[in-house]
Motif scaffolding. Sequence first.
Motif, PDB file in Angstrom:
ATOM      1  N   ASN A  29      22.584 -67.677 -10.123  1.00 37.46           N
ATOM      2  CA  ASN A  29      23.986 -67.574 -10.697  1.00 37.46           C
ATOM      3  C   ASN A  29      24.054 -66.988 -12.014  1.00 37.46           C
ATOM      4  O   ASN A  29      25.038 -67.370 -12.925  1.00 37.46           O
ATOM      5  CB  ASN A  29      24.493 -68.955 -10.669  1.00 37.46           C
ATOM      6  CG  ASN A  29      24.536 -69.586  -9.264  1.00 37.46           C
ATOM      7  OD1 ASN A  29      24.954 -69.027  -8.340  1.00 37.46           O
ATOM      8  ND2 ASN A  29      24.266 -70.862  -9.125  1.00 37.46           N
ATOM      9  N   GLN A  31      24.517 -64.307 -15.113  1.00 41.95           N
ATOM     10  CA  GLN A  31      25.374 -63.359 -15.390  1.00 41.95           C
ATOM     11  C   GLN A  31      24.883 -62.165 -16.289  1.00 41.95           C
ATOM     12  O   GLN A  31      24.092 -62.781 -17.138  1.00 41.95           O
ATOM     13  CB  GLN A  31      26.591 -63.951 -16.227  1.00 41.95           C
ATOM     14  CG  GLN A  31      27.651 -64.645 -15.200  1.00 41.95           C
ATOM     15  CD  GLN A  31      28.687 -64.886 -15.916  1.00 41.95           C
ATOM     16  OE1 GLN A  31      28.922 -65.383 -17.157  1.00 41.95           O
ATOM     17  NE2 GLN A  31      29.784 -65.007 -15.085  1.00 41.95           N
ATOM     18  N   THR A  38      30.695 -57.224 -15.993  1.00 40.85           N
ATOM     19  CA  THR A  38      29.998 -58.392 -15.909  1.00 40.85           C
ATOM     20  C   THR A  38      29.466 -58.254 -14.529  1.00 40.85           C
ATOM     21  O   THR A  38      30.198 -58.039 -13.564  1.00 40.85           O
ATOM     22  CB  THR A  38      30.976 -59.581 -16.321  1.00 40.85           C
ATOM     23  OG1 THR A  38      31.328 -59.753 -17.518  1.00 40.85           O
ATOM     24  CG2 THR A  38      30.031 -60.995 -15.644  1.00 40.85           C
ATOM     25  N   HIS A  39      28.252 -58.762 -14.187  1.00 44.83           N
ATOM     26  CA  HIS A  39      27.514 -58.826 -12.925  1.00 44.83           C
ATOM     27  C   HIS A  39      27.135 -59.995 -12.895  1.00 44.83           C
ATOM     28  O   HIS A  39      26.425 -60.725 -13.690  1.00 44.83           O
ATOM     29  CB  HIS A  39      26.314 -57.793 -13.097  1.00 44.83           C
ATOM     30  CG  HIS A  39      26.611 -56.420 -13.386  1.00 44.83           C
ATOM     31  ND1 HIS A  39      27.229 -55.299 -12.599  1.00 44.83           N
ATOM     32  CD2 HIS A  39      26.674 -55.650 -14.865  1.00 44.83           C
ATOM     33  CE1 HIS A  39      27.363 -54.335 -13.527  1.00 44.83           C
ATOM     34  NE2 HIS A  39      27.193 -54.407 -14.598  1.00 44.83           N
ATOM     35  N   ASN A  40      27.485 -60.585 -11.675  1.00 39.26           N
ATOM     36  CA  ASN A  40      27.264 -62.075 -11.245  1.00 39.26           C
ATOM     37  C   ASN A  40      26.397 -62.162 -10.234  1.00 39.26           C
ATOM     38  O   ASN A  40      26.392 -61.699  -8.967  1.00 39.26           O
ATOM     39  CB  ASN A  40      28.780 -62.705 -10.880  1.00 39.26           C
ATOM     40  CG  ASN A  40      29.566 -62.631 -12.222  1.00 39.26           C
ATOM     41  OD1 ASN A  40      29.453 -63.318 -12.958  1.00 39.26           O
ATOM     42  ND2 ASN A  40      30.629 -61.879 -11.978  1.00 39.26           N
ATOM     43  N   ASP A  44      23.990 -58.897  -7.127  1.00 39.36           N
ATOM     44  CA  ASP A  44      24.839 -57.993  -7.955  1.00 39.36           C
ATOM     45  C   ASP A  44      24.160 -57.432  -9.208  1.00 39.36           C
ATOM     46  O   ASP A  44      23.885 -56.047  -9.421  1.00 39.36           O
ATOM     47  CB  ASP A  44      25.817 -58.744  -8.497  1.00 39.36           C
ATOM     48  CG  ASP A  44      27.137 -57.810  -9.143  1.00 39.36           C
ATOM     49  OD1 ASP A  44      27.149 -56.711  -8.997  1.00 39.36           O
ATOM     50  OD2 ASP A  44      27.859 -58.058  -9.904  1.00 39.36           O
ATOM     51  N   ASN A 102      21.794 -66.102 -18.722  1.00 33.96           N
ATOM     52  CA  ASN A 102      22.764 -64.885 -19.061  1.00 33.96           C
ATOM     53  C   ASN A 102      22.023 -63.866 -20.216  1.00 33.96           C
ATOM     54  O   ASN A 102      21.085 -64.219 -20.800  1.00 33.96           O
ATOM     55  CB  ASN A 102      23.918 -65.577 -20.092  1.00 33.96           C
ATOM     56  CG  ASN A 102      24.866 -66.461 -19.311  1.00 33.96           C
ATOM     57  OD1 ASN A 102      25.562 -66.051 -18.535  1.00 33.96           O
ATOM     58  ND2 ASN A 102      24.586 -67.761 -19.515  1.00 33.96           N
TER      59      ASN A 102
END
Length: 107
Positions: A29, A31, A38-40, A44, A102
């Motif tokens: 999950n 980011q 933003t790529h999640n 992605d 992140n």
Amino acid sequence: MNLPKVITDLINAQNSFDSIAYANCFSENAQVFDEGKTHNGKLDIQNWIEESNQKYRSVMKPLEYTENGTSSILSAECSGTFDGSPIILKFHFDIADGKIQNLKVTG
């Protein structure tokens, strides 16, 4: 320079243009924030870095690394087929359980 394994793995994946190995450095999950987007999630992130690799052929040379708990900042010289190459970027990481949660890329 003493880098966490996951960041060394990320740099190696970037420098060999391996989008699968790059994405595997991230949690499911995770980011990523780069170039105003933003790529999640891992898929992605993998698609984003694959497109970025094709477009920019960017490689990273680590310059400085600082760590504060689970947050860290890597300054790296990035060069590739983009205007202004090479440039120095900062990679702001949050890492937990050996995976990147992140990543924010800033100039």
